[in-house]
Design a protein around this motif. Sequence first.
Motif, mmCIF file in Angstrom:
data_model
loop_
_atom_site.group_PDB
_atom_site.id
_atom_site.type_symbol
_atom_site.label_atom_id
_atom_site.label_comp_id
_atom_site.label_asym_id
_atom_site.label_seq_id
_atom_site.Cartn_x
_atom_site.Cartn_y
_atom_site.Cartn_z
ATOM 1 N N MET A 1 0.817 -1.193 0.000
ATOM 2 C CA MET A 1 0.000 0.000 0.000
ATOM 3 C C MET A 1 0.860 1.256 0.000
ATOM 4 S SD MET A 1 -2.982 1.120 -0.170
ATOM 5 C CE MET A 1 -4.039 2.433 0.228
ATOM 6 N N GLU A 4 1.771 2.254 -3.493
ATOM 7 C CA GLU A 4 0.596 2.812 -4.175
ATOM 8 C C GLU A 4 0.351 4.252 -3.725
ATOM 9 O OE1 GLU A 4 -2.955 2.748 -6.627
ATOM 10 O OE2 GLU A 4 -1.080 1.643 -6.607
ATOM 11 N N THR A 5 0.490 4.509 -2.442
ATOM 12 C CA THR A 5 0.307 5.869 -1.917
ATOM 13 C C THR A 5 1.323 6.820 -2.536
ATOM 14 O OG1 THR A 5 -0.599 5.052 0.161
ATOM 15 C CG2 THR A 5 0.314 7.273 0.177
ATOM 16 N N ARG A 8 0.398 7.483 -6.203
ATOM 17 C CA ARG A 8 -0.774 8.353 -6.333
ATOM 18 C C ARG A 8 -0.452 9.796 -5.966
ATOM 19 N NH1 ARG A 8 -5.757 6.487 -7.041
ATOM 20 N NH2 ARG A 8 -5.951 4.283 -7.492
ATOM 21 N N GLU A 9 0.305 9.985 -4.913
ATOM 22 C CA GLU A 9 0.666 11.349 -4.522
ATOM 23 C C GLU A 9 1.566 11.995 -5.568
ATOM 24 O OE1 GLU A 9 2.073 10.801 -0.514
ATOM 25 O OE2 GLU A 9 0.021 10.714 0.270
ATOM 26 N N TRP A 90 -9.204 7.948 -3.286
ATOM 27 C CA TRP A 90 -7.788 8.078 -2.993
ATOM 28 C C TRP A 90 -7.206 9.156 -3.894
ATOM 29 C CZ3 TRP A 90 -6.379 2.208 -3.672
ATOM 30 C CH2 TRP A 90 -6.927 1.470 -2.622
ATOM 31 N N ASP A 93 -7.864 9.521 -7.905
ATOM 32 C CA ASP A 93 -9.159 9.009 -8.372
ATOM 33 C C ASP A 93 -9.947 10.138 -9.021
ATOM 34 O OD1 ASP A 93 -8.706 6.396 -7.567
ATOM 35 O OD2 ASP A 93 -9.787 6.618 -5.668
ATOM 36 N N GLU A 114 -6.656 14.521 -2.048
ATOM 37 C CA GLU A 114 -6.387 13.872 -0.766
ATOM 38 C C GLU A 114 -7.299 12.662 -0.598
ATOM 39 O OE1 GLU A 114 -7.039 16.741 2.292
ATOM 40 O OE2 GLU A 114 -5.621 18.168 1.448
ATOM 41 N N TYR A 115 -6.935 11.792 0.328
ATOM 42 C CA TYR A 115 -7.800 10.666 0.650
ATOM 43 C C TYR A 115 -9.157 11.189 1.110
ATOM 44 C CZ TYR A 115 -4.086 7.304 0.111
ATOM 45 O OH TYR A 115 -3.098 6.524 -0.429
ATOM 46 N N ARG A 149 -12.673 4.741 -8.910
ATOM 47 C CA ARG A 149 -11.328 4.328 -8.510
ATOM 48 C C ARG A 149 -10.505 4.127 -9.795
ATOM 49 N NH1 ARG A 149 -10.083 4.833 -4.303
ATOM 50 N NH2 ARG A 149 -11.019 3.199 -3.089
#
Length: 153
Positions: A1, A4-5, A8-9, A90, A93, A114-115, A149
């Motif tokens: 994870m 992935e974070t 994405r960021e 997330w 998205d 942001e989440y 997503r």
Amino acid sequence: MARETIRREAAVRACMARFDGKELRYGVADCVRLVGHSMHKLGVGAPLLKGVRYRSELGAAKALKGLGFADLAEAVDALGFVRIGAAMAWPGDIIAGPSREDGPFRVALSVAHEYGAVRTLAFGPTPDGRVICGVGKPDLSHPDVIAWRVAHG
């Protein structure tokens, strides 16, 4: 994870570097190009955008209709992404929020910053009437808000 974070960021940062503070220019700097850039940075293809050219709102509407879609939400659905609750989004998205009452642009697209989509990167009006891209807080309680997503097939 964690990987992935980070990915994405990084995609969101790339979108901000390219679009934040840019004025709306159809086909160059608009909500569709913003979302397409985010998808690209997440390693997800945007086949619907390949070869699509437009330079005005009317041209964008014609291009959308030419692809067989009534609105932007239908086009995103055709990409095969899973719809999620906006609060489950997330970074990176896609979020669609109300834009107009009807027509192909009844929703405008944005990228979750942001989440939980607490903030999104989107084109919107400024006090002086210009439309620019920036980070804002969407109204996630609005019934027309849709989220997807962005993930590999």
